[in-house]
Design an enzyme around this catalytic site. Structure first.
Site, mmCIF file in Angstrom:
data_model
loop_
_atom_site.group_PDB
_atom_site.id
_atom_site.type_symbol
_atom_site.label_atom_id
_atom_site.label_comp_id
_atom_site.label_asym_id
_atom_site.label_seq_id
_atom_site.Cartn_x
_atom_site.Cartn_y
_atom_site.Cartn_z
ATOM 1 N N LEU A 30 -16.204 4.154 -13.909
ATOM 2 C CA LEU A 30 -16.625 4.623 -15.226
ATOM 3 C C LEU A 30 -17.688 3.658 -15.724
ATOM 4 O O LEU A 30 -17.623 2.460 -15.445
ATOM 5 C CB LEU A 30 -15.445 4.633 -16.215
ATOM 6 C CG LEU A 30 -14.289 5.599 -15.969
ATOM 7 C CD1 LEU A 30 -13.192 5.368 -17.002
ATOM 8 C CD2 LEU A 30 -14.754 7.050 -16.009
ATOM 9 N N ASP A 31 -18.673 4.163 -16.456
ATOM 10 C CA ASP A 31 -19.666 3.279 -17.063
ATOM 11 C C ASP A 31 -18.965 2.280 -17.983
ATOM 12 O O ASP A 31 -17.898 2.556 -18.538
ATOM 13 C CB ASP A 31 -20.674 4.092 -17.890
ATOM 14 C CG ASP A 31 -21.576 4.955 -17.023
ATOM 15 O OD1 ASP A 31 -21.643 4.706 -15.816
ATOM 16 O OD2 ASP A 31 -22.202 5.876 -17.580
ATOM 17 N N ARG A 32 -19.605 1.152 -18.159
ATOM 18 C CA ARG A 32 -19.011 0.080 -18.974
ATOM 19 C C ARG A 32 -18.632 0.559 -20.375
ATOM 20 O O ARG A 32 -17.568 0.223 -20.890
ATOM 21 C CB ARG A 32 -20.007 -1.082 -19.059
ATOM 22 C CG ARG A 32 -19.477 -2.286 -19.810
ATOM 23 C CD ARG A 32 -20.454 -3.443 -19.710
ATOM 24 N NE ARG A 32 -19.941 -4.637 -20.367
ATOM 25 C CZ ARG A 32 -20.532 -5.822 -20.322
ATOM 26 N NH1 ARG A 32 -21.644 -5.979 -19.645
ATOM 27 N NH2 ARG A 32 -20.004 -6.855 -20.949
ATOM 28 N N ARG A 42 -24.560 11.929 -19.121
ATOM 29 C CA ARG A 42 -25.556 11.401 -20.049
ATOM 30 C C ARG A 42 -26.931 12.017 -19.789
ATOM 31 O O ARG A 42 -27.650 12.405 -20.731
ATOM 32 C CB ARG A 42 -25.604 9.875 -19.925
ATOM 33 C CG ARG A 42 -24.261 9.236 -20.228
ATOM 34 C CD ARG A 42 -24.157 7.794 -19.737
ATOM 35 N NE ARG A 42 -24.997 6.894 -20.504
ATOM 36 C CZ ARG A 42 -25.017 5.572 -20.309
ATOM 37 N NH1 ARG A 42 -24.253 5.028 -19.376
ATOM 38 N NH2 ARG A 42 -25.796 4.807 -21.043
ATOM 39 N N THR A 82 -17.975 3.587 -21.324
ATOM 40 C CA THR A 82 -17.101 4.760 -21.320
ATOM 41 C C THR A 82 -15.650 4.310 -21.304
ATOM 42 O O THR A 82 -15.282 3.407 -20.545
ATOM 43 C CB THR A 82 -17.378 5.641 -20.078
ATOM 44 O OG1 THR A 82 -18.751 6.010 -20.069
ATOM 45 C CG2 THR A 82 -16.518 6.889 -20.085
#
Length: 318
Positions: A139-141, A241, A143
């Site tokens: 997961l993105d930081r 995104r 998120t």
């Protein structure tokens, strides 16, 4: 196990957690700080032995294998601060093969790229007795939400296959600028990864990129913004995104692909992070085939922001 900096032969017995892993990848993991070129050199030269025999770099380890690893001297490095234990993660599901945790926003899933540690390093620090803990996906930081960690290599291998085949169902909640009109809409736009001049990873829509498919469902809309659920049919970097921003609906708080002027206003209004949350996971257990359905509610700060949006819209539009 990490090798000592002292130049001595190491003898390692392969346990269940490492069984099935290629020997080159195993050595990269245990010989921390040793360049990959050196790992391949000692494999080619036969200095690494498995059960007293030479093996190819593609050899897959078996439980009970006895490894001889030759002396490796590492250059002295500056002391790296230890990974903090940190607050225990909220565990949503766990058995002997895997666990699913609720990742907080602002914490990377792993160290690297200027980040000294992430979720997986902290989880290993919290559970020193665990023989095997590996990320199944990322997961993105910024998120938050559901993140799968394998506790057995056999589970990790199956889950990776399931990910590639689209058999792990992931749904996210996000708040976007603009009025999303369709109850359900498929976005199929190929995505291309590249690096900026500053070395940052970015993604753009490009016919030369890899196929990417998102399904966007409307949850609620107001005059200025919409709450949508996004189901990922593929798992490309920054897929949600970029797909939504390219479609004219940037995510609130997105500092890479969003509306930067709007983000400043949102921060003043109380949104201090990107509004993206991994809310639902569905998959069959990799070892038992049990059906698993998991959900994570919006974090308190995102839920509070939605409430403030509703209140502001009522005041402005009645």
């Amino acid at each position: 196990m990490a090798l000592s900096k002292a130049p001595s032969v190491a003898h390692v017995r392969v346990d269940e957690g490492s069984a099935g892993q290629r020997i080159d990848n195993f050595l990269v993991r245990v010989c921390k700080g040793v360049p990959k070129s050196h790992i391949y050199r000692i494999l080619r030269s036969g200095e690494v032995r498995v059960n007293s025999k030479r093996v190819a770099q593609t050899y897959r380890l078996q439980e009970g294998d006895e490894l001889r690893i030759p002396p490796i001297r590492l250059a002295e490095k500056a002391d790296v601060p230890p990974v903090p234990v940190g607050k225990p993660f909220d565990i949503v599901f766990e058995d002997d093969a895997l666990l699913v945790l609720d990742k907080p926003a602002g914490l990377a899933v792993h160290g690297g790229s200027g980040v000294s540690f992430g979720v997986i390093e902290q989880l290993r620090r919290q559970r020193p007795e665990a023989k095997f803990l590996e990320l199944v996906h990322r997961l993105d930081r910024e998120t938050s939400g559901l993140l799968i960690v394998a506790k057995k290599r056999s589970a990790l291998t199956v889950l990776h296959d399931m990910m590639r085949e689209g058999r792990v169902h992931k749904r996210y909640l996000t708040l976007v600028a603009g009025r999303w009109l369709n109850l359900q809409q498929h976005i199929k736009l190929a995505l291309h990864k590249y690096l900026t001049e500053g070395g940052e990873r970015r993604v753009s829509v490009s016919p030369e990129g890899k196929p990417a498919h998102s399904i966007v469902r409307l949850v609620k809309r107001w005059q200025s913004c919409s709450l949508v659920e996004v189901e990922l049919k593929t798992g490309r970097t920054h897929q949600i995104r970029v797909h939504l921003s390219h479609s004219g609906f940037p995510l609130f708080g997105d500092d890479k692909y969003g509306d930067f002027a709007l983000n400043k206003q949102l921060e003043k209004a109380g949104l201090k992070r990107m509004f993206l949350h991994a809310a639902k996971l569905g998959f069959r257990h990799p070892l038992t085939d049990q059906e698993i359905e998991l959900a994570s509610p919006l974090p308190a700060e995102l839920e509070a922001f939605v409430v403030s949006v509703e209140q502001n819209e009522e005041r402005e539009y009645g």
